[in-house]
Design a protein around this motif. Structure first.
Motif, mmCIF file in Angstrom:
data_model
loop_
_atom_site.group_PDB
_atom_site.id
_atom_site.type_symbol
_atom_site.label_atom_id
_atom_site.label_comp_id
_atom_site.label_asym_id
_atom_site.label_seq_id
_atom_site.Cartn_x
_atom_site.Cartn_y
_atom_site.Cartn_z
ATOM 1 N N LEU A 1 0.824 -1.208 0.000
ATOM 2 C CA LEU A 1 0.000 0.000 0.000
ATOM 3 C C LEU A 1 0.860 1.261 0.000
ATOM 4 C CD1 LEU A 1 -2.478 -1.081 2.829
ATOM 5 C CD2 LEU A 1 -2.659 -1.548 0.371
ATOM 6 N N LEU A 2 0.282 2.334 -0.527
ATOM 7 C CA LEU A 2 0.915 3.655 -0.492
ATOM 8 C C LEU A 2 -0.176 4.685 -0.268
ATOM 9 C CD1 LEU A 2 3.702 5.153 -2.618
ATOM 10 C CD2 LEU A 2 1.489 6.314 -2.657
ATOM 11 N N THR A 3 0.062 5.612 0.654
ATOM 12 C CA THR A 3 -0.891 6.680 0.929
ATOM 13 C C THR A 3 -0.176 8.021 0.921
ATOM 14 O OG1 THR A 3 -0.585 6.427 3.329
ATOM 15 C CG2 THR A 3 -2.410 5.207 2.311
ATOM 16 N N VAL A 4 -0.942 9.075 0.673
ATOM 17 C CA VAL A 4 -0.374 10.425 0.617
ATOM 18 C C VAL A 4 -1.247 11.381 1.422
ATOM 19 C CG1 VAL A 4 0.577 9.977 -1.684
ATOM 20 C CG2 VAL A 4 -1.626 11.135 -1.473
ATOM 21 N N GLY A 5 -0.692 12.566 1.729
ATOM 22 C CA GLY A 5 -1.465 13.553 2.449
ATOM 23 C C GLY A 5 -0.796 14.911 2.454
ATOM 24 N N GLN A 6 -1.524 15.903 2.947
ATOM 25 C CA GLN A 6 -0.954 17.238 3.098
ATOM 26 C C GLN A 6 -0.066 17.319 4.336
ATOM 27 O OE1 GLN A 6 -3.691 20.509 2.730
ATOM 28 N NE2 GLN A 6 -4.648 19.689 0.879
ATOM 29 N N THR A 7 -0.248 16.379 5.267
ATOM 30 C CA THR A 7 0.635 16.246 6.428
ATOM 31 C C THR A 7 1.021 14.782 6.542
ATOM 32 O OG1 THR A 7 -1.184 15.817 7.968
ATOM 33 C CG2 THR A 7 -0.514 18.128 7.674
#
Length: 282
Positions: free
Chosen positions: A206-212
């Protein structure tokens, strides 16, 4: 001293938060989501803003190290695999990433390495080395998505298992709706991610992204659990009831904003602060 782009950080500094603008303004949906989280109480503070890039940098690195401690407690560490990156608050073409060969449960703010998009080490822990495959993954996403400030990828057990099916998660409960029409399944990560929040990497994880980093880390924990829940539900052989598109869209709109997801991660971070041994704000 605060982390420098030319030297290794040696100690934590007090985070300088401008309390006048401590709530990240966000958009209307972000504001609505934050207001709805606390019944008959003052709105939760949300993402802080800072008086200097140095203060923000230190805060980011401390939360990055805290996220690794959470990942260690969740059992995501696997040899030298796995990485988190955070874009530098002052230099858009640089990001911080963890050193190769340090266990998630031992990670400290001062361990992090700053690299530019060309792969040159330009600050932080100048003695460490980084995962070559990790650099390729994180640099490609940071190049493709200027709005992404943090990226998480580990070889978690259920994420790896579910990735073998090469299919997106089904909307079978309220929590997985945080990924409603916002995750993809592919091999070419940056292309597949598009403008979404997460990607299931085929036969990989899995890979996730965010603003923080808090947002990206919470989404990773949630996606890992969602993979487990989906496989548990599938294993029963019973017919599943799906969340409707309208309900899933509403849950996504109300709960999957940057400030809401940042806030969701804070209890996990606070537990690591309380239990930290050795300390990670160094």
């Amino acid at each position: 001293m605060a982390p420098s782009l030319a030297s290794t950080p040696t100690a934590s500094v007090e985070t300088k938060v401008d309390r006048r603008v401590a709530q990240s303004p966000g958009d209307a949906e972000d504001t609505e989501a934050m207001a709805a989280m606390a019944h008959r109480r003052r709105r939760l503070p949300g993402i802080p803003q800072f008086l200097s890039a140095a203060a923000q940098r230190q805060w980011q690195l401390e939360h990055m190290a805290g996220a690794f401690r959470v990942f260690a407690r969740e059992g995501y560490a696997e040899g030298i695999s796995g990485h988190i990156s955070v874009r530098d608050p002052e230099h858009e073409d640089r990001f911080w990433i963890n050193p190769l060969g340090v266990h998630f449960g031992l990670m400290k703010a001062s361990d992090m390495i700053c690299v530019n998009l060309a792969g040159e080490v330009v600050g932080g822990n100048m003695e460490g080395s980084i995962n070559a495959a990790g650099f390729q993954i994180h640099s490609s996403v940071h190049k493709a998505r200027r709005d992404v400030h943090a990226i998480c990828h580990t070889h978690s057990v259920h994420g790896r298992a579910y990735s073998a099916f090469a299919k997106p998660l089904e909307m079978i409960n309220q929590d997985v709706c945080y990924f409603y029409k916002a995750h993809a399944v592919r091999e070419k990560i940056a292309e597949s991610l598009g403008d979404g929040k997460a990607c299931i990497l085929m036969n990989h994880g899995l890979l996730t992204v965010g603003q923080t980093v808090d947002e990206a880390a919470f989404l990773f924990c949630l996606m890992e659990r969602s993979c487990k829940v989906q496989m548990l539900a599938d294993s029963t052989g019973h017919k599943k009831h799906f969340v409707s598109d309208a309900e899933a869209a509403y849950n996504f709109r109300m709960a999957s904003t940057p400030s809401a997801l940042y806030t969701e991660f804070q209890p996990h971070y606070q537990l690591e602060e309380a239990l930290a041994n050795p300390p990670f704000k160094q």
